[in-house]
Scaffold this motif. Structure first.
Motif, PDB file in Angstrom:
ATOM      1  N   ALA A 110       2.250  -2.031  -4.584  1.00  0.00           N
ATOM      2  CA  ALA A 110       1.443  -1.867  -6.149  1.00  0.00           C
ATOM      3  C   ALA A 110       0.861  -1.132  -5.652  1.00  0.00           C
ATOM      4  N   LEU A 111       0.857  -0.201  -6.753  1.00  0.00           N
ATOM      5  CA  LEU A 111      -0.345   1.153  -7.392  1.00  0.00           C
ATOM      6  C   LEU A 111      -1.606   0.774  -8.218  1.00  0.00           C
ATOM      7  N   THR A 112      -2.064   1.527  -8.084  1.00  0.00           N
ATOM      8  CA  THR A 112      -3.450   1.219  -8.407  1.00  0.00           C
ATOM      9  C   THR A 112      -2.558   3.260  -9.773  1.00  0.00           C
ATOM     10  N   PRO A 113      -3.707   3.082 -10.336  1.00  0.00           N
ATOM     11  CA  PRO A 113      -3.227   3.984 -11.420  1.00  0.00           C
ATOM     12  C   PRO A 113      -4.199   6.032 -10.412  1.00  0.00           C
ATOM     13  N   ARG A 114      -5.072   5.846  -9.792  1.00  0.00           N
ATOM     14  CA  ARG A 114      -5.252   7.087  -9.066  1.00  0.00           C
ATOM     15  C   ARG A 114      -4.329   7.053  -7.907  1.00  0.00           C
ATOM     16  N   GLY A 115      -3.053   6.300  -7.638  1.00  0.00           N
ATOM     17  CA  GLY A 115      -2.166   6.236  -7.151  1.00  0.00           C
ATOM     18  C   GLY A 115      -2.111   5.918  -5.372  1.00  0.00           C
ATOM     19  N   THR A 116      -3.660   4.964  -5.310  1.00  0.00           N
ATOM     20  CA  THR A 116      -3.249   4.164  -3.522  1.00  0.00           C
ATOM     21  C   THR A 116      -2.574   3.430  -4.238  1.00  0.00           C
ATOM     22  N   ALA A 117      -1.332   3.031  -3.161  1.00  0.00           N
ATOM     23  CA  ALA A 117      -1.044   2.030  -2.833  1.00  0.00           C
ATOM     24  C   ALA A 117      -0.915   0.536  -1.849  1.00  0.00           C
ATOM     25  N   TYR A 118      -0.918  -0.465  -2.691  1.00  0.00           N
ATOM     26  CA  TYR A 118      -1.188  -1.453  -1.652  1.00  0.00           C
ATOM     27  C   TYR A 118       0.340  -2.050  -1.204  1.00  0.00           C
ATOM     28  N   VAL A 119       0.401  -2.175   0.082  1.00  0.00           N
ATOM     29  CA  VAL A 119       2.051  -2.855   1.211  1.00  0.00           C
ATOM     30  C   VAL A 119       1.696  -3.670   1.386  1.00  0.00           C
ATOM     31  N   THR A 120       2.664  -4.663   1.887  1.00  0.00           N
ATOM     32  CA  THR A 120       2.848  -5.614   2.147  1.00  0.00           C
ATOM     33  C   THR A 120       3.081  -5.832   3.535  1.00  0.00           C
ATOM     34  N   PHE A 121       2.716  -5.980   4.887  1.00  0.00           N
ATOM     35  CA  PHE A 121       3.603  -5.612   6.331  1.00  0.00           C
ATOM     36  C   PHE A 121       4.608  -6.735   7.009  1.00  0.00           C
ATOM     37  N   ALA A 122       5.812  -6.981   6.560  1.00  0.00           N
ATOM     38  CA  ALA A 122       6.577  -8.523   6.718  1.00  0.00           C
ATOM     39  C   ALA A 122       6.199  -9.109   7.862  1.00  0.00           C
ATOM     40  N   LYS A 123       5.510  -8.093   8.707  1.00  0.00           N
ATOM     41  CA  LYS A 123       6.303  -8.649   9.964  1.00  0.00           C
ATOM     42  C   LYS A 123       4.002  -9.612  10.544  1.00  0.00           C
ATOM     43  N   ALA A 124       3.868  -8.222  10.095  1.00  0.00           N
ATOM     44  CA  ALA A 124       2.784  -8.820  10.739  1.00  0.00           C
ATOM     45  C   ALA A 124       1.148  -9.644  10.110  1.00  0.00           C
ATOM     46  N   ARG A 125       1.995  -9.986   9.066  1.00  0.00           N
ATOM     47  CA  ARG A 125       1.178 -10.796   7.948  1.00  0.00           C
ATOM     48  C   ARG A 125      -0.233 -10.302   7.286  1.00  0.00           C
ATOM     49  N   GLN A 126       0.108  -9.188   7.069  1.00  0.00           N
ATOM     50  CA  GLN A 126      -0.971  -7.784   6.678  1.00  0.00           C
ATOM     51  C   GLN A 126      -0.479  -7.629   5.436  1.00  0.00           C
ATOM     52  N   ILE A 127      -1.757  -7.069   4.459  1.00  0.00           N
ATOM     53  CA  ILE A 127      -1.441  -6.408   3.364  1.00  0.00           C
ATOM     54  C   ILE A 127      -2.482  -4.914   4.037  1.00  0.00           C
ATOM     55  N   ALA A 128      -2.141  -3.645   3.608  1.00  0.00           N
ATOM     56  CA  ALA A 128      -2.647  -2.948   4.293  1.00  0.00           C
ATOM     57  C   ALA A 128      -2.949  -1.784   2.766  1.00  0.00           C
ATOM     58  N   GLU A 129      -4.529  -1.110   2.261  1.00  0.00           N
ATOM     59  CA  GLU A 129      -4.309  -0.282   1.503  1.00  0.00           C
ATOM     60  C   GLU A 129      -3.821   1.238   2.522  1.00  0.00           C
ATOM     61  N   VAL A 130      -2.617   2.087   1.297  1.00  0.00           N
ATOM     62  CA  VAL A 130      -2.796   3.204   1.694  1.00  0.00           C
ATOM     63  C   VAL A 130      -3.019   3.997   0.664  1.00  0.00           C
ATOM     64  N   SER A 131      -4.036   4.611   1.149  1.00  0.00           N
ATOM     65  CA  SER A 131      -4.978   6.405   0.505  1.00  0.00           C
ATOM     66  C   SER A 131      -3.827   7.307  -0.293  1.00  0.00           C
ATOM     67  N   PRO A 132      -4.475   7.432  -1.186  1.00  0.00           N
ATOM     68  CA  PRO A 132      -3.445   9.449  -1.963  1.00  0.00           C
ATOM     69  C   PRO A 132      -2.672  10.058  -0.378  1.00  0.00           C
ATOM     70  N   GLY A 133      -3.687   9.965   0.890  1.00  0.00           N
ATOM     71  CA  GLY A 133      -3.634  10.898   1.207  1.00  0.00           C
ATOM     72  C   GLY A 133      -3.246  10.444   2.752  1.00  0.00           C
ATOM     73  N   GLY A 134      -2.617   9.210   2.760  1.00  0.00           N
ATOM     74  CA  GLY A 134      -1.873   8.178   3.727  1.00  0.00           C
ATOM     75  C   GLY A 134      -2.502   7.940   4.631  1.00  0.00           C
ATOM     76  N   THR A 135      -3.452   7.598   4.805  1.00  0.00           N
ATOM     77  CA  THR A 135      -4.500   6.811   5.235  1.00  0.00           C
ATOM     78  C   THR A 135      -4.393   4.683   5.243  1.00  0.00           C
ATOM     79  N   THR A 136      -4.202   4.800   6.396  1.00  0.00           N
ATOM     80  CA  THR A 136      -3.608   2.540   6.106  1.00  0.00           C
ATOM     81  C   THR A 136      -4.917   2.508   6.555  1.00  0.00           C
ATOM     82  N   ARG A 137      -4.918   1.150   5.696  1.00  0.00           N
ATOM     83  CA  ARG A 137      -6.459   0.455   5.933  1.00  0.00           C
ATOM     84  C   ARG A 137      -5.915  -0.984   5.562  1.00  0.00           C
ATOM     85  N   ILE A 138      -6.509  -1.460   6.840  1.00  0.00           N
ATOM     86  CA  ILE A 138      -5.590  -2.954   6.850  1.00  0.00           C
ATOM     87  C   ILE A 138      -6.741  -3.753   6.018  1.00  0.00           C
TER      88      ILE A 138
END
Length: 323
Positions: free
Chosen positions: A58-86
Motif C-alpha cells: 500500500a502506498l502513501t501520496p509521497r511514495g512511502t510503501a507499506y509492505v506485508t512480509f508473509a512469512k515473518a508475520r510483519q508489517i514494514a515501511e519502505v521509504s522512497p530511498g529504500g530503507t526498510t523499517r519494521i
C-alpha cells in the motif's frame, strides 16, 4: 487437480508456489509488443533468511510503501530511498501455524491504507483467535478488528472509500467477504463458483474499481468483475481475462480497465487490455523473483517479488509507466 503435499516432505515456502510453477501457459495468449514500462530498477532488497517475503503493498501520496512480509508475520515501511523499517510483528499462533489452510504457516497478506494513515491488513493462522482483519493506527499497536473463519485463507484486501467497506478475498473458501472499516462481523458477500480453487488457491488479488470488485483466481488464471449493486450486494460475475498463469495481485493503470498483473510462477508482469489481450512488460531480466503484488503512484509502478520459487533476492522494483 493438484494433490495435497505433505509439509514434512516439502518445505512450506516451496509448497506455496509449487502449483504455480507447474501450471501450463495458455498457448498464444501473450502478445509480443513494445513494453510500456521502462527504467526498471531494484529499489530495495529484503532478507529471505528473516522471512521477509513481501506479499502485498500500500502506498502513501509521497511514495512511502507499506509492505506485508508473509512469512515473518510483519508489517514494514519502505521509504522512497529504500530503507526498510519494521512497524509491527503479529503474534505467533500457539501451534506455530501448522494448521493454516493450504500453506501450513502463518500468512500475513493483503494491506490497504486509509486517508488518515491507518493500515488494514490480513492474517491467516488456522486458528480462530488470530485469523482475520487487523488494524494498525499510526504510532499504535496491531489489533484484530474482525474474525474470519479459521479454515479460510484471507489473502487479497481492498477498501471502498466511498462506502467505507473492506472486501477480503479468501483463497481457501472461494469467498469474497465484506465488512465495515470499523470492524465487526464479516458478510460472505460473494461465493460465486468462479472464485473457487481447483486444487491450490482460488480468489486471490482484489481491487475495487468503477463500482465493482475485481478478483483474481490463481488456479484458474482469471480476472473476475463483480458489480456492487445499489443495495451493496454482489452482482453477477463476469470473467474479464483468462490465461494469466500464476496471477497473484494486480493494479489498474488509470487507463480505463487496463491493468498490470503480477504472474508469480513465470516471474513476469503482464499488461492486460480491456479486451483481455496481454503483453509481457517485465520479466526476470528486470530483477523479478516471483512477483506477488503491484501498486501505482502516478507514473511509477511498484512491484514486489517474494522469491517463493527462486529462493533468492526478494525485492521491490520500481519502473516508469509510459502514457
Amino acid at each position: 487437480m493438484l494433490k495435497k503435499l505433505s509439509t514434512s516432505a516439502v518445505p512450506a515456502a516451496a509448497l506455496v508456489v509449487a502449483a504455480v510453477a507447474t501450471a501450463a501457459l495458455t498457448p498464444g495468449s501473450a502478445a509480443a509488443v513494445p513494453a510500456p514500462l521502462d527504467n526498471a530498477r531494484i529499489a530495495a532488497h529484503f532478507d529471505l533468511a528473516k522471512g521477509q517475503t513481501p506479499e502485498n503493498i500500500a502506498l502513501t501520496p509521497r511514495g512511502t510503501a507499506y509492505v506485508t512480509f508473509a512469512k515473518a508475520r510483519q508489517i514494514a515501511e519502505v521509504s522512497p530511498g529504500g530503507t526498510t523499517r519494521i512497524l509491527a510483528t503479529l503474534p505467533e499462533p500457539a501451534d506455530g501455524g501448522v494448521h493454516t489452510p493450504v500453506l501450513g504457516f502463518p500468512l500475513t497478506s493483503g494491506i490497504v491504507r486509509a486517508h488518515d494513515g491507518t493500515l488494514y491488513f490480513l492474517y491467516a493462522t488456522g486458528t480462530s483467535d488470530l485469523t482475520g482483519v487487523w488494524r494498525l493506527r499510526p504510532g499504535g499497536e496491531p489489533r484484530r478488528i474482525a474474525a474470519l473463519p479459521a479454515d479460510g485463507l484471507p489473502n487479497g484486501l481492498a477498501l471502498d472509500p466511498r462506502t467505507r467497506t473492506l472486501y477480503v478475498a479468501d483463497s481457501a473458501r472461494g469467498t469474497v467477504w465484506s465488512l465495515p472499516i470499523t470492524g465487526g462481523t464479516p458478510t460472505a458477500w460473494s461465493t460465486a463458483p468462479e472464485l473457487a480453487a481447483t486444487g491450490f488457491l482460488g480468489a486471490n488479488g482484489l481491487k475495487v474499481h468503477k463500482g465493482a470488485v475485481w478478483v483474481t483466481n490463481l488456479d484458474r488464471g482469471t480476472v473476475l468483475r463483480i458489480p456492487i449493486r445499489q443495495d451493496g450486494r454482489a452482482g453477477s460475475v463476469r470473467t474479464r481475462a483468462t490465461g494469466l498463469t500464476g496471477i497473484d495481485d494486480f493494479a489498474f493503470t488509470g487507463h480505463g480497465d487496463q491493468f498490470l498483473a503480477a504472474l508469480d510462477g513465470p516471474s513476469e508482469v503482464a499488461l492486460v487490455e480491456p479486451d483481455g489481450s496481454r503483453s509481457t512488460v517485465l520479466n526476470p531480466a528486470d530483477g523479478l523473483q516471483n512477483p506477488t503484488s503491484i501498486a501505482l503512484r502516478g507514473h511509477t509502478v511498484y512491484v514486489l517479488s517474494a522469491g517463493w520459487i527462486t529462493a533468492k533476492d526478494p525485492n521491490l522494483i520500481l519502473a516508469h509507466l509510459d502514457d
